[in-house]
Design an enzyme around this catalytic site. Sequence first.
Site, mmCIF file in Angstrom:
data_model
loop_
_atom_site.group_PDB
_atom_site.id
_atom_site.type_symbol
_atom_site.label_atom_id
_atom_site.label_comp_id
_atom_site.label_asym_id
_atom_site.label_seq_id
_atom_site.Cartn_x
_atom_site.Cartn_y
_atom_site.Cartn_z
ATOM 1 N N HIS A 36 11.412 3.722 7.769
ATOM 2 C CA HIS A 36 10.433 4.397 6.916
ATOM 3 C C HIS A 36 9.295 4.850 7.824
ATOM 4 C CE1 HIS A 36 7.260 5.101 4.062
ATOM 5 N NE2 HIS A 36 8.102 4.991 3.067
ATOM 6 N N LYS B 184 16.302 0.990 -2.161
ATOM 7 C CA LYS B 184 15.478 0.769 -0.981
ATOM 8 C C LYS B 184 14.239 -0.040 -1.312
ATOM 9 C CE LYS B 184 12.432 3.580 1.906
ATOM 10 N NZ LYS B 184 11.196 3.229 1.195
ATOM 11 N N LYS C 198 6.724 15.732 -3.315
ATOM 12 C CA LYS C 198 5.279 15.552 -3.422
ATOM 13 C C LYS C 198 4.572 15.421 -2.068
ATOM 14 C CE LYS C 198 5.445 10.496 -3.792
ATOM 15 N NZ LYS C 198 5.220 9.295 -4.600
ATOM 16 N N LYS D 182 10.660 0.607 -7.924
ATOM 17 C CA LYS D 182 9.277 0.766 -8.386
ATOM 18 C C LYS D 182 9.041 -0.188 -9.544
ATOM 19 C CE LYS D 182 8.675 4.415 -5.708
ATOM 20 N NZ LYS D 182 7.747 4.537 -4.606
ATOM 21 N N ASP E 243 10.318 -0.697 -0.562
ATOM 22 C CA ASP E 243 9.295 0.235 -0.108
ATOM 23 C C ASP E 243 8.684 -0.269 1.193
ATOM 24 O OD1 ASP E 243 7.976 2.671 -0.241
ATOM 25 O OD2 ASP E 243 7.653 2.485 -2.390
ATOM 26 N N GLU E 244 7.907 0.611 1.839
ATOM 27 C CA GLU E 244 7.437 0.281 3.187
ATOM 28 C C GLU E 244 6.550 -0.963 3.207
ATOM 29 O OE1 GLU E 244 6.376 2.661 1.346
ATOM 30 O OE2 GLU E 244 4.196 2.858 1.453
#
Lengths: 144, 490
Positions: free
Chosen positions: B299, B207, B339, B181, B209-210
């Site tokens: 993902h 990882k 979440k 992130k 992200d998508e």
Amino acid sequence: MMTNYGNRVTQGQFSFLPDLTDEEITAQIKYALDNKWAVNVEYSDDPHPRNTYWEMYGMPMFDMEDPAGILMEINECRKTFPNCYIRVMASDATRGTESVKMSYIVNRPSVEPGFNLVREERNSRSQGYTILPYACNKPEGERS
Amino acid sequence: MADNEVKGKERYKSGVISYKSMGYWQPDYEPINTDVIAMFRLVPAKGVDPEEVAAGVAGESSTATWTVVWTDRLTACELYRAKCYKCDLVPNTGPGTETEAQYFIYIAYDMDLFEPGSIANVTASIIGNVFGMKALKSLRLEDMHFPVAYLKTFDGPATGIIVERERMDKFGRPLLGATTKPKLGLSGRNYGRVVYEALKGGLDFVKDDENINSQPFMHWRDRFLYCMEAVNKASAATGEIKGHYLNVTAATMDQMIERAEFAKELGSVIIMIDLVIGYTAIQSMAKWCRANDMILHLHRAGNSTYSRQKNHGMNFRVICQWMRMAGVDHIHAGTVVGKLEGDPAMIHGFYDVLRETKNEVNLENGIFLEQDWASMNKVMPVASGGIHAGQMHQLIHHLGEDVVLQFGGGTIGHPQGIQAGATANRVALEVMIQARNEGRDYLAEGPEILQKAAKTCAPLKAALDTWKDITFNYESTDTADFVPSATTSN
């Protein structure tokens, strides 16, 4: 000296915790036996992450049902190879698994010098990486 | 044969007759072991007979069109006709309730209706035309069953849980990961910094992200080079095998293969794709991974578009089934406590489909049809989104040990830095696995176990203080029909 958390090789299930006491090791052995897994003890002076085949300290103890007996084997191994890494493993023979279910370190050398990351320059900025354990700088018979 | 089915010459007279009378409604039919079975949730259009719509779904997903055609008679049409054999009112719907009537319909298809080893072909029939039929108001694919003979035409996961663990040298505990992130905007050099810190601190995987592919701020080759520098450096710093899911998702198959080849050349153990690339591309990448000893992470980007609402679309559990057949090694399948959408019982159902050798009927977890997976490899579920070290006891309780727990914010957002964040997660994980194995009631004693470990681990203490009781308790939309279920993570 290694500079990661704990300054140690962190392979296995419990390397981020304080060293397991004999009582704690016995509890883990009991868990394996309760699951009908075979426990075995292995040792090595080469902690390279891809060094799969550590030396077997005897055969897997398929028929040993008493955790104390297994702990005795572990302590024998520690006595014989005090300056080696020693790990306890458990194997599950169930169809669909037929592999390792537990692996944790129960003995370490007094000094863990870590690894040298050797870089090889290749084309287009890419690099080839080799990891060399400092512990293996000497020939096999002269290490500990 | 149904009472109103028409047979012989009358059946094939030109014109329009009902789907039921064409033979697509067979209430006496008993499925045989060469049948693929699909189970849908159906809401008929206003005033339409549910059995007729159910027969229509069977017809339009197999051999039928809107009118009678004589060319049926050139085929073994009675075999190829899908047969709807059950149409049950869904509990707590229909007259006397607040919800309009819904029906669970069961349809059997001869397995020769589907091309061997092709998810694209299965989906073209099962979710092809039928979701747009005017005679129905909404439709949701809830579950499927595949005969072992058909299942065996698929390779399944390129690596599988067992071999992944052997290759990674990690046993007896969940794997730990994090997503870099911010997901967008970092340069390659800064991105690799996050990867290195998290892996050195104790994670097994980091990882992409998508949506990180090859944007103006970071070209894919740069990302791959810096990430592999980080992976190897962290491996040397810890003596452990480490990995970073390099996302090879791209506009064309050729580009994806080019990126996968580069990942392989650099020595990566794992690559990643997004669900949005489509079933054919997923299967192609799975074949490539199998041929190149590569773990394949998927993902599930996009799935909630069609899997989240209970009345229309498809159940995510069926996507799990298809993806196990298609051959991915990892799939995001929910956290229970995090979440993102996820009723606990439903998530147990997803995990069962991915990890079990045989699924028995389990209505509570949404499994309507049994499935024998034969010896097909197991898929490692990935739990990601809004989870942190303070929930470790709940995560292990709900998700077990064959899972990747991904703490993105819960690693990178740590007040003492990324390495400390990773260490907090790893210590929490190891101490909880130790307690579980010792036979302690770790779910009840979890907070206490963590606090005790935090006394000798400052990073864990800081993590527990920062996130304390953060949890995401909202009503789930996709819930079981057969039991009242708690939809919070308490």
